[in-house]
Design an enzyme around this catalytic site. Structure first.
Site, PDB file in Angstrom:
ATOM      1  N   ALA A   8     -33.747  15.669   9.088  1.00 45.07           N
ATOM      2  CA  ALA A   8     -35.302  15.515   9.929  1.00 45.07           C
ATOM      3  C   ALA A   8     -35.522  13.988  10.346  1.00 45.07           C
ATOM      4  CB  ALA A   8     -36.499  16.427   9.105  1.00 45.07           C
ATOM      5  N   GLY A   9     -34.462  13.817  11.037  1.00 47.48           N
ATOM      6  CA  GLY A   9     -34.736  12.386  11.728  1.00 47.48           C
ATOM      7  C   GLY A   9     -35.019  12.573  13.474  1.00 47.48           C
ATOM      8  N   ALA A 148     -34.056  12.220  22.214  1.00 52.65           N
ATOM      9  CA  ALA A 148     -34.300  13.051  21.625  1.00 52.65           C
ATOM     10  C   ALA A 148     -35.548  13.693  21.844  1.00 52.65           C
ATOM     11  CB  ALA A 148     -34.257  12.660  20.244  1.00 52.65           C
ATOM     12  N   LYS A 199     -19.637   4.727  24.089  1.00 50.36           N
ATOM     13  CA  LYS A 199     -20.438   4.930  24.078  1.00 50.36           C
ATOM     14  C   LYS A 199     -21.330   4.071  24.149  1.00 50.36           C
ATOM     15  CE  LYS A 199     -24.030   8.124  23.106  1.00 50.36           C
ATOM     16  NZ  LYS A 199     -25.043   8.205  22.716  1.00 50.36           N
TER      17      LYS A 199
END
Length: 341
Positions: A8-9, A148, A199
């Site tokens: 649950a980040g 996110a 990256k």
């Protein structure tokens, strides 16, 4: 589909919101938190105040918690499992799920730190970790150029679902493809994972470049030469070169190297300002995977006889062997080579 997101980040929450918010409520989504107090806070506030403040959890999104040992029972009836831990937590979660018949995909990008006592001196990519601890598991990765916060807000984004198993690719597309999130299938999991890992390292270099006010020309040169480094490593590991011209290569590199939401770019910016590495990492409040996998990227390249000068300079910078200005000077002072190369 019944989808369970483990972790649950920021990323786990964003993807749970995305799947739960699909039209016609066609998915039953559960967000699992390791910590019971965190799950209780998410349920009470209906938002992830630490990682995604101000973004409401959909009414239909369920929240659960429990010890990792309980995951086999929790996930038994699911159609798709999403592991949303950092790379450091992937091995333990895969070990708990090793006997699962449910397709599994991970969101983490990076190389695992070398394991104590392992035969190889370098760390592994996520699919290589899975091959060690859960060889029978049908699995894949969901990666690509995306922050996110923007996915959670429903802003237009595109991701790549990579797996050697067509059923896993199809499940990921069915779970997440929608009006604001496009998901493209790819069977080159090596290329997608190399792109997602390297990256992050290159973005530290571009953050350093911007922090030193070297200009847009310098940034463009770093991104372009970084893409060449990334492709060289990926092809040597068995990836297809064309994968790096897609979302999980060039796309993710450009986003992470130039976007202000990039934690890895922020590390470079802060180092250019004279902060120590510890100060830079502590100020983020989130994991910057490039810090932890840079050395492994270089070790992996060296084991294959490859040169990755930008990544090598980032490692020297993170280790304190080079100051920011010296790292740039080392790159610019390299002898001429032909392009591509």
């Amino acid at each position: 589909m019944k989808i369970i997101v483990l972790g649950a980040g920021a990323w786990g929450t964003a993807m749970a919101i995305s799947a739960s918010g699909q039209p016609a409520a066609r998915h039953q989504v559960t967000l699992w938190a390791r910590s019971a107090p965190q799950a209780e806070a998410l349920q009470a506030a209906r938002e992830n105040a630490r990682y995604l403040p101000g973004i409401a959890l959909p009414v239909a999104l369920a929240v659960q918690s429990g010890p990792p040992e309980a995951l086999p029972a929790l996930t038994a009836g699911a159609d798709l499992l999403i592991i949303a831990s950092p790379m450091a937590g992937l091995r333990g979660l895969l070990a708990q799920l090793r006997d699962s018949a449910v397709p599994v995909a991970w969101l983490c990008k990076g190389f695992e730190a070398p394991q104590a006592g392992a035969a190889a001196a370098f760390g592994l990519m996520a699919h290589e970790v899975r091959a060690q601890v859960a060889p029978a598991l049908r699995s894949g990765v969901l990666s690509g150029p995306s922050f996110a916060q923007e996915v959670a807000r429903g802003q237009p984004s595109a991701l790549v679902a990579a797996s050697e198993h067509a059923a896993v690719r199809d499940a990921l597309v069915d779970a997440f493809h929608g009006p604001t999130l496009r998901v493209y299938a790819n069977d080159d999991i090596v290329g997608v994972e190399v792109g997602g890992a390297v990256k992050n390292v290159l973005s530290i270099a571009t953050g350093l470049c911007d922090g030193l006010n070297l200009g847009l020309n310098a940034r463009a040169a770093l991104i372009t030469r970084g893409l060449a480094e990334m492709t060289r490593l990926g092809v040597a590991l068995g990836a297809r070169a064309d994968t790096f011209m897609g979302l999980s290569g060039l796309g993710d590199l450009v986003l992470t190297a130039t976007g202000d939401l990039s934690r890895n770019r922020q590390v470079g910016l802060l180092l250019a300002q004279g902060r120590t590495l510890q100060q830079a990492v502590d100020s983020l409040g989130h994991v910057a995977e490039g810090v932890y996998c840079a050395r492994t990227v270089v070790q992996r390249a060296q084991s294959l006889g490859l040169e990755m000068p930008i990544s090598q300079s980032v490692v020297a910078l993170l280790d304190g062997r080079l100051k920011p200005a010296d790292a740039v000077a080392a790159l610019m002072g390299r002898g001429p080579v032909a392009e591509p190369g």
